[in-house]
Design an enzyme around this catalytic site. Structure first.
Site, PDB file in Angstrom:
ATOM      1  N   SER A 239     104.868  -5.182  56.565  1.00  0.00           N
ATOM      2  CA  SER A 239     105.576  -5.062  57.829  1.00  0.00           C
ATOM      3  C   SER A 239     105.031  -3.889  58.641  1.00  0.00           C
ATOM      4  CB  SER A 239     107.058  -4.850  57.536  1.00  0.00           C
ATOM      5  OG  SER A 239     107.849  -5.356  58.580  1.00  0.00           O
ATOM      6  N   GLY A 275     105.180  -9.591  60.063  1.00  0.00           N
ATOM      7  CA  GLY A 275     104.752  -8.214  59.813  1.00  0.00           C
ATOM      8  C   GLY A 275     104.089  -7.524  60.984  1.00  0.00           C
ATOM      9  N   GLU A 317     105.930 -15.904  60.883  1.00  0.00           N
ATOM     10  CA  GLU A 317     107.340 -15.502  60.753  1.00  0.00           C
ATOM     11  C   GLU A 317     107.596 -14.098  61.311  1.00  0.00           C
ATOM     12  OE1 GLU A 317     108.092 -17.828  56.542  1.00  0.00           O
ATOM     13  OE2 GLU A 317     107.597 -15.698  56.472  1.00  0.00           O
ATOM     14  N   GLY A 319     109.510 -11.042  62.948  1.00  0.00           N
ATOM     15  CA  GLY A 319     110.886 -10.608  63.145  1.00  0.00           C
ATOM     16  C   GLY A 319     110.905  -9.421  64.090  1.00  0.00           C
ATOM     17  N   ARG A 320     110.369  -8.303  63.587  1.00  0.00           N
ATOM     18  CA  ARG A 320     110.349  -7.043  64.353  1.00  0.00           C
ATOM     19  C   ARG A 320     109.753  -7.226  65.752  1.00  0.00           C
ATOM     20  NH1 ARG A 320     109.952  -2.172  61.633  1.00  0.00           N
ATOM     21  NH2 ARG A 320     109.259  -3.372  59.826  1.00  0.00           N
ATOM     22  N   TYR A 379     112.744   5.213  55.190  1.00  0.00           N
ATOM     23  CA  TYR A 379     111.271   5.121  55.161  1.00  0.00           C
ATOM     24  C   TYR A 379     110.586   6.276  55.875  1.00  0.00           C
ATOM     25  CZ  TYR A 379     112.719   0.119  55.170  1.00  0.00           C
ATOM     26  OH  TYR A 379     113.311  -1.096  54.966  1.00  0.00           O
ATOM     27  N   CYS A 406     127.386  13.018  55.894  1.00  0.00           N
ATOM     28  CA  CYS A 406     127.352  14.126  54.937  1.00  0.00           C
ATOM     29  C   CYS A 406     126.116  14.019  54.063  1.00  0.00           C
ATOM     30  CB  CYS A 406     128.603  14.108  54.078  1.00  0.00           C
ATOM     31  SG  CYS A 406     130.058  14.251  55.099  1.00  0.00           S
ATOM     32  N   GLU A 407     124.974  14.238  54.682  1.00  0.00           N
ATOM     33  CA  GLU A 407     123.701  13.996  54.014  1.00  0.00           C
ATOM     34  C   GLU A 407     122.659  14.710  54.865  1.00  0.00           C
ATOM     35  OE1 GLU A 407     121.820  11.790  51.050  1.00  0.00           O
ATOM     36  OE2 GLU A 407     123.732  10.946  51.677  1.00  0.00           O
ATOM     37  N   TYR A 436     115.963  -4.314  62.157  1.00  0.00           N
ATOM     38  CA  TYR A 436     116.296  -3.589  60.928  1.00  0.00           C
ATOM     39  C   TYR A 436     117.146  -2.339  61.181  1.00  0.00           C
ATOM     40  CZ  TYR A 436     112.643  -6.766  59.478  1.00  0.00           C
ATOM     41  OH  TYR A 436     111.912  -7.898  59.278  1.00  0.00           O
TER      42      TYR A 436
HETATM   43  C1  LIG Z   1     110.598  -9.560  56.425  1.00  0.00           C
HETATM   44  C2  LIG Z   1     109.820 -10.803  56.420  1.00  0.00           C
HETATM   45  C3  LIG Z   1     109.277 -11.293  57.606  1.00  0.00           C
HETATM   46  C4  LIG Z   1     109.398 -10.566  58.931  1.00  0.00           C
HETATM   47  O1  LIG Z   1     108.741  -9.350  58.934  1.00  0.00           O
HETATM   48  P1  LIG Z   1     108.578  -8.528  60.310  1.00  0.00           P
HETATM   49  O2  LIG Z   1     107.899  -7.289  59.903  1.00  0.00           O
HETATM   50  O3  LIG Z   1     109.928  -8.298  60.847  1.00  0.00           O
HETATM   51  O4  LIG Z   1     107.740  -9.379  61.222  1.00  0.00           O
HETATM   52  C5  LIG Z   1     108.614 -12.499  57.567  1.00  0.00           C
HETATM   53  N1  LIG Z   1     108.471 -13.180  56.409  1.00  0.00           N
HETATM   54  C6  LIG Z   1     108.980 -12.727  55.246  1.00  0.00           C
HETATM   55  C7  LIG Z   1     108.798 -13.521  54.021  1.00  0.00           C
HETATM   56  C8  LIG Z   1     109.655 -11.529  55.214  1.00  0.00           C
HETATM   57  O5  LIG Z   1     110.134 -11.078  54.054  1.00  0.00           O
END
Ligand SMILES: *Cc1c(COP(=O)(O)O)cnc(C)c1O
Length: 483
Positions: A239, A275, A317, A319-320, A379, A406-407, A436
């Protein structure tokens, strides 16, 4: 205040330069429809930060709806274009784990994306949004039997198998329901990528997928079940990746296995995962999606030509990349402390021992923290911050934005410059908090999770309400009991 430096702080990390204007909003980091109003306020899709804070309280996640919709559309179009050019098609799944609600599910499916889920809960949200189950993919290295059963019974488009044991589990569920379940097989290509580098080994030490050596056996098992239909191999290499080198190496390795497996039957597709990286600070320079799509398509085309195999449908796929830049978290600033610290590396014993140098680090604390954004604590992720309720002509002061938990590791922004007259009551805005953050939110210290507010064309509306104190107490079975 006295502390008005005109030079970079010795405590600033190398990548952070002293800004000419600590009010400026770097376009790479802020939502597409963010800007400053005439009075200096932060405006997101035409709605002023102080109005949002007043109506919804702070902390609040503010999502620029058109930012999400436009990135989803551009991503799909970029992959469509590049893969059409090499004679195939691309399918884009939005990785729901980044940020999922029924509204967000509808925005991305309206843009033509499918959705990946990886738990029964995420599946329930996608189904509640009315997403066609055939457009869903199901992930997870340890799906429960109940989750598998539900996926099969509702007709999820693809289940990504993650182990040999799961082949039998899914085959059993499918035959019980009298269905043929399409499946992918997750492979560990040995490539693991993060930001600018990737690591390529023969055997990667991690829990996901099967090694390339065991793929032939696993695919034979899948093909041996009449209740399963093998769609193809899947890999996901990490990612927040910049550039395409990691994807290139991984695609080449996976296509080698894909070509070998064609001897045993057809394989319609190849899934290269997500990713793709985004900018969290001005120092980040991610590759635009159109360029990434073109480079990855070129690699797939040349590898397929070299192996003399047809080019499969290629799935992704992200996401981010779809939701990350869309969201700004607004906080109210409370306590501010100037802490004198020793500059790291100064005063170390050596031939010409110099006295230890000190500098002031200004801790600016806000009314949220690691419960609404765990990524810095989890991270060491970097973010940036700006004043949201006003601009200021005061010079830049290095600050560390801290939460109220509290950390001591409860930090939201390790280092950025704010105008030195930053004061209690000001609003702070942290951009690029779409991915995230809400999905990783917790109730640590019994803080309620903040609401999610979508803004568009000057209008704001709640798409997920915030948690109240009543919510926090609602699951405590001891309430009303004897002391
Ligand atoms: C987390 C994940 C994604 C998305 O990752 P991003 O960094 O958000 O693009 C896609 N495929 C799988 C299998 C994942 O675990």
């Amino acid at each position: 205040m006295a502390h008005t430096p005109t030079a970079a702080s010795p405590l600033a990390p190398d990548w952070l330069s002293l800004p000419e204007d600590p009010n400026a909003l770097a376009p790479s980091v802020w939502p597409r429809n963010a800007g400053r109003a005439d009075d200096g306020q932060l405006l997101i899709a035409g709605v002023a930060a102080s109005e949002l804070a007043e109506r919804f309280g702070t902390p609040v996640y503010v999502v620029d709806e058109d930012d999400v919709r436009s990135r989803a559309l551009e991503t799909r179009e970029a992959f469509d274009r590049s893969f059409a050019a090499i004679g195939t098609t691309a399918t884009v799944y939005y990785a729901g784990k980044a940020f999922l609600s029924t509204e967000i599910a509808r925005w991305v499916t309206a843009a033509g994306l499918n959705i990946d889920v990886c738990s029964g809960g995420e599946l329930a949200v996608a189904l509640a949004a009315g997403v066609d189950p055939g457009r869903l993919g199901m992930h997870g290295n340890n799906k429960s039997l109940a989750e598998i059963d539900r996926c099969v019974s509702v007709g999820v488009g693809a289940i990504v198998l993650d182990s040999i044991a799961e082949i039998e589990r899914v085959a059993d569920a499918a035959s019980r329901h009298g269905r043929v379940q399409p499946v992918r097989l997750r492979v560990n290509s040995g490539v693991h990528a993060h930001t600018h580098d990737f690591l390529a080994t023969a055997h990667e030490d991690q829990k996901f997928g099967l090694s390339l050596e065991t793929v032939d056996e696993a695919v034979a098992l899948i093909r041996g079940h009449e209740s399963l239909r093998f769609l193809g191999l899947h890999c996901h290499i990490g990612s927040q990746i910049f550039g395409s080198d990691g994807f290139a190496e991984s695609a080449a390795r996976i296509l080698g296995a894909h070509a070998r497996l064609l001897a045993g039957g057809e394989i319609p597709e190849l899934n290269l995962g997500g990713g793709f990286g985004i900018a969290y600070t001005e120092a980040d320079d991610p590759t635009p999606v159109a360029e990434l799509a073109e480079r990855i398509a070129a690699i797939v085309a040349s590898e397929c030509a070299r192996l003399a195999i047809p080019v499969p449908v290629v799935a992704f796929e992200p996401g981010r990349m779809i939701v990350g830049p869309s969201t700004v978290t607004l906080y109210t600033i409370g306590t501010i402390k100037d802490v004198v610290v020793t500059v790291p590396g100064s005063g170390e014993p050596g031939p010409e021992q110099e006295p230890a140098q000190t500098a002031v680090r200004r801790y600016v604390s806000v009314d949220g923290g690691m419960s609404d954004n765990a990524r810095p604590a989890l991270y060491g992720a970097d973010y940036s911050v700006r004043l949201a309720n006003r601009v200021s002509q005061a010079g830049p002061a290095l600050v560390r934005l801290a939460g109220k938990h509290c950390e001591s590791g409860d930090i939201l922004v390790y280092a950025d410059y704010l105008p030195s007259d930053v004061a209690a009551g000001d609003l702070a805005a942290v951009p690029a908090t779409g991915a995230y953050c809400w999905s990783l939110a917790s109730n640590y210290n019994y803080l309620g999770r903040p609401p999610v507010v979508a803004v568009r064309g000057g209008e704001a509306r709640v798409i997920v309400r915030g948690e109240t104190e009543a919510d926090l107490l609602s699951r405590d079975a001891g309430i009303g009991g004897e002391s």
